[in-house]
Design a protein around this motif. Structure first.
Motif, PDB file in Angstrom:
ATOM      1  N   ALA A   1       0.833  -1.200   0.000  1.00 41.92           N
ATOM      2  CA  ALA A   1       0.000   0.000   0.000  1.00 41.92           C
ATOM      3  C   ALA A   1       0.871   1.255   0.000  1.00 41.92           C
ATOM      4  O   ALA A   1       2.083   1.200   0.252  1.00 41.92           O
ATOM      5  N   THR A   2       0.246   2.377  -0.266  1.00 38.61           N
ATOM      6  CA  THR A   2       0.875   3.686  -0.149  1.00 38.61           C
ATOM      7  C   THR A   2       0.167   4.427   0.971  1.00 38.61           C
ATOM      8  O   THR A   2      -1.068   4.499   0.981  1.00 38.61           O
ATOM      9  N   VAL A   3       0.915   4.955   1.930  1.00 37.64           N
ATOM     10  CA  VAL A   3       0.329   5.652   3.069  1.00 37.64           C
ATOM     11  C   VAL A   3       0.819   7.098   3.088  1.00 37.64           C
ATOM     12  O   VAL A   3       2.023   7.355   2.964  1.00 37.64           O
ATOM     13  N   VAL A   4      -0.125   8.028   3.243  1.00 40.06           N
ATOM     14  CA  VAL A   4       0.189   9.449   3.408  1.00 40.06           C
ATOM     15  C   VAL A   4      -0.437   9.878   4.727  1.00 40.06           C
ATOM     16  O   VAL A   4      -1.659   9.828   4.887  1.00 40.06           O
ATOM     17  N   MET A   5       0.388  10.279   5.680  1.00 44.79           N
ATOM     18  CA  MET A   5      -0.084  10.577   7.032  1.00 44.79           C
ATOM     19  C   MET A   5       0.274  11.992   7.446  1.00 44.79           C
ATOM     20  O   MET A   5       1.435  12.394   7.377  1.00 44.79           O
ATOM     21  N   VAL A   6      -0.723  12.744   7.888  1.00 42.18           N
ATOM     22  CA  VAL A   6      -0.496  14.040   8.514  1.00 42.18           C
ATOM     23  C   VAL A   6      -0.405  13.822  10.013  1.00 42.18           C
ATOM     24  O   VAL A   6      -1.249  13.139  10.612  1.00 42.18           O
ATOM     25  N   THR A   7       0.632  14.358  10.646  1.00 44.26           N
ATOM     26  CA  THR A   7       0.810  14.182  12.084  1.00 44.26           C
ATOM     27  C   THR A   7       1.562  15.369  12.671  1.00 44.26           C
ATOM     28  O   THR A   7       2.298  16.065  11.970  1.00 44.26           O
ATOM     29  N   HIS A   8       1.352  15.586  13.955  1.00 44.08           N
ATOM     30  CA  HIS A   8       2.141  16.591  14.681  1.00 44.08           C
ATOM     31  C   HIS A   8       3.203  15.934  15.545  1.00 44.08           C
ATOM     32  O   HIS A   8       4.004  16.620  16.180  1.00 44.08           O
ATOM     33  N   ASP A   9       3.219  14.608  15.575  1.00 47.47           N
ATOM     34  CA  ASP A   9       4.051  13.844  16.509  1.00 47.47           C
ATOM     35  C   ASP A   9       5.321  13.337  15.824  1.00 47.47           C
ATOM     36  O   ASP A   9       5.258  12.479  14.943  1.00 47.47           O
ATOM     37  N   PRO A  10       6.496  13.806  16.228  1.00 43.86           N
ATOM     38  CA  PRO A  10       7.747  13.323  15.624  1.00 43.86           C
ATOM     39  C   PRO A  10       7.942  11.818  15.775  1.00 43.86           C
ATOM     40  O   PRO A  10       8.502  11.170  14.879  1.00 43.86           O
ATOM     41  N   ALA A  11       7.481  11.236  16.896  1.00 48.21           N
ATOM     42  CA  ALA A  11       7.629   9.791  17.080  1.00 48.21           C
ATOM     43  C   ALA A  11       6.784   9.028  16.076  1.00 48.21           C
ATOM     44  O   ALA A  11       7.189   7.970  15.585  1.00 48.21           O
ATOM     45  N   ALA A  12       5.604   9.558  15.746  1.00 51.04           N
ATOM     46  CA  ALA A  12       4.766   8.919  14.720  1.00 51.04           C
ATOM     47  C   ALA A  12       5.393   9.081  13.345  1.00 51.04           C
ATOM     48  O   ALA A  12       5.446   8.133  12.549  1.00 51.04           O
ATOM     49  N   ALA A  13       5.892  10.273  13.059  1.00 47.87           N
ATOM     50  CA  ALA A  13       6.495  10.530  11.755  1.00 47.87           C
ATOM     51  C   ALA A  13       7.714   9.656  11.501  1.00 47.87           C
ATOM     52  O   ALA A  13       8.039   9.342  10.350  1.00 47.87           O
ATOM     53  N   ALA A  14       8.396   9.243  12.570  1.00 47.55           N
ATOM     54  CA  ALA A  14       9.612   8.428  12.428  1.00 47.55           C
ATOM     55  C   ALA A  14       9.330   7.044  11.848  1.00 47.55           C
ATOM     56  O   ALA A  14      10.255   6.355  11.427  1.00 47.55           O
ATOM     57  N   TRP A  15       8.073   6.623  11.819  1.00 46.96           N
ATOM     58  CA  TRP A  15       7.727   5.342  11.214  1.00 46.96           C
ATOM     59  C   TRP A  15       7.698   5.426   9.693  1.00 46.96           C
ATOM     60  O   TRP A  15       7.642   4.398   9.012  1.00 46.96           O
ATOM     61  N   ALA A  16       7.707   6.621   9.147  1.00 42.38           N
ATOM     62  CA  ALA A  16       7.591   6.823   7.705  1.00 42.38           C
ATOM     63  C   ALA A  16       8.930   6.679   7.005  1.00 42.38           C
ATOM     64  O   ALA A  16       9.994   6.802   7.614  1.00 42.38           O
ATOM     65  N   ASP A  17       8.873   6.436   5.698  1.00 41.09           N
ATOM     66  CA  ASP A  17      10.085   6.415   4.881  1.00 41.09           C
ATOM     67  C   ASP A  17      10.643   7.819   4.709  1.00 41.09           C
ATOM     68  O   ASP A  17      11.852   8.017   4.615  1.00 41.09           O
ATOM     69  N   ARG A  18       9.728   8.793   4.670  1.00 42.69           N
ATOM     70  CA  ARG A  18      10.132  10.163   4.386  1.00 42.69           C
ATOM     71  C   ARG A  18       9.192  11.111   5.122  1.00 42.69           C
ATOM     72  O   ARG A  18       7.992  10.870   5.202  1.00 42.69           O
ATOM     73  N   VAL A  19       9.754  12.173   5.688  1.00 48.32           N
ATOM     74  CA  VAL A  19       8.964  13.194   6.358  1.00 48.32           C
ATOM     75  C   VAL A  19       9.068  14.484   5.552  1.00 48.32           C
ATOM     76  O   VAL A  19      10.176  14.940   5.242  1.00 48.32           O
ATOM     77  N   LEU A  20       7.917  15.045   5.204  1.00 49.13           N
ATOM     78  CA  LEU A  20       7.866  16.306   4.481  1.00 49.13           C
ATOM     79  C   LEU A  20       7.332  17.388   5.415  1.00 49.13           C
ATOM     80  O   LEU A  20       6.416  17.137   6.206  1.00 49.13           O
ATOM     81  N   PHE A  21       7.900  18.578   5.311  1.00 48.48           N
ATOM     82  CA  PHE A  21       7.529  19.674   6.206  1.00 48.48           C
ATOM     83  C   PHE A  21       6.874  20.796   5.418  1.00 48.48           C
ATOM     84  O   PHE A  21       7.442  21.308   4.448  1.00 48.48           O
TER      85      PHE A  21
END
Length: 278
Positions: A221-241
């Motif tokens: 699958a492809t996942v696109v997640m909006v989050t305010h939590d750096p710990a959650a974002a760390a699960w992603a392949d890439r973080v965009l700001f």
């Protein structure tokens, strides 16, 4: 929360593509593509440029987190990318389909058959069983209620024994697992997640994020997640700001500490720019 160093990714060509019915170029091109996307609200002196010319292409079979200061345009980006809102200008393509000019009926059909959604508030119907909630996208799309498919996705999220329960009988973490199962049931091109762990404790949040990570690594699958939590974002392949309606920076596979530091710097920079413009 512990972030895994080796997440067991497969090469893109080895992964099954999450292509829904009618995908014109299944397996080719980006899963999500925005070109020159602008979204503004209001007029004259009251105009707000929520998105100010976004160019972005997200590969299939990847997990992308989107972060940004309050008011940076995160929610607007997600809504435009998912066809929940129409950009003022520019184009959006999902799985190779140009959605910007689609009618509301066609957009609704596309969202039901080819996209999955996970929200902070779960959005489960309390009068339906867990199984019925999971099958709701198929029901709304006029498709056969495949109970075996529901059983499969419920097993994937660790709720095989909860099919007959009502949402009110489950914990918050279990309800969010049901929401993930519902998002998976149509084998969507893209899963859009809007603050999916915002209402969960740290341990339960890690379990839900692990499910989204598995949807990418194990299901293609492809996942696109909006989050305010750096710990959650760390699960992603890439973080965009995002900052002031545009993507200001990106970080590949960052740790929570690296992501938090980048967010702090970005917030300070945008705050200083806002102060200078006042």
């Amino acid at each position: 929360m512990k972030v895994r160093g080796n997440r067991g990714r497969k090469n893109a060509e080895e992964q099954p593509q999450g292509t829904g019915p009618g995908t014109p170029d299944a397996g080719h091109g980006p899963a999500v593509e925005l070109r020159g996307v602008r979204r503004q609200y209001g007029r004259g002196n009251a105009v707000v440029h929520a998105l100010a010319g976004v160019d972005l292409a997200l590969p299939r079979g990847t997990f992308t987190a989107v972060m940004g200061p309050s008011g940076s345009g995160k929610s607007t980006f997600l809504q435009c990318a998912a066809g929940l809102d129409r950009p003022t200008s520019g184009s959006v393509r999902l799985g190779g389909t140009e959605i910007t000019g689609l009618s509301e009926n066609r957009l609704t059909e596309l969202r039901r058959s080819r996209l999955g959604f996970v929200f902070q508030a779960f959005n489960l119907l309390p009068s339906l069983t867990v199984e019925q909630n999971v099958l709701l996208p198929l029901r709304l799309a006029g498709k056969r209620q495949d109970r075996r498919r529901a059983a499969t996705v419920l097993a994937q999220v660790g709720l095989a024994d909860k099919a007959r329960r009502r949402p009110g009988e489950l914990s918050g973490g279990q309800q969010q697992r049901v929401a993930v199962a519902r998002a998976l049931v149509t084998n969507p091109d893209v899963i859009f997640a809007d603050e999916p762990t915002g209402a969960l404790d740290t341990g339960t949040a890690a379990e839900v994020l692990g499910l989204l990570r598995h949807a990418v690594d194990g299901l293609g699958a492809t996942v696109v997640m909006v989050t305010h939590d750096p710990a959650a974002a760390a699960w992603a392949d890439r973080v965009l700001f995002l900052a002031d309606g545009t993507f200001a920076d990106g970080l590949e596979r960052g740790t929570p500490e690296q992501i938090a530091a980048r967010m702090t710097a970005l917030t300070a920079r945008t705050g200083a720019m806002a102060g200078a413009a006042a």
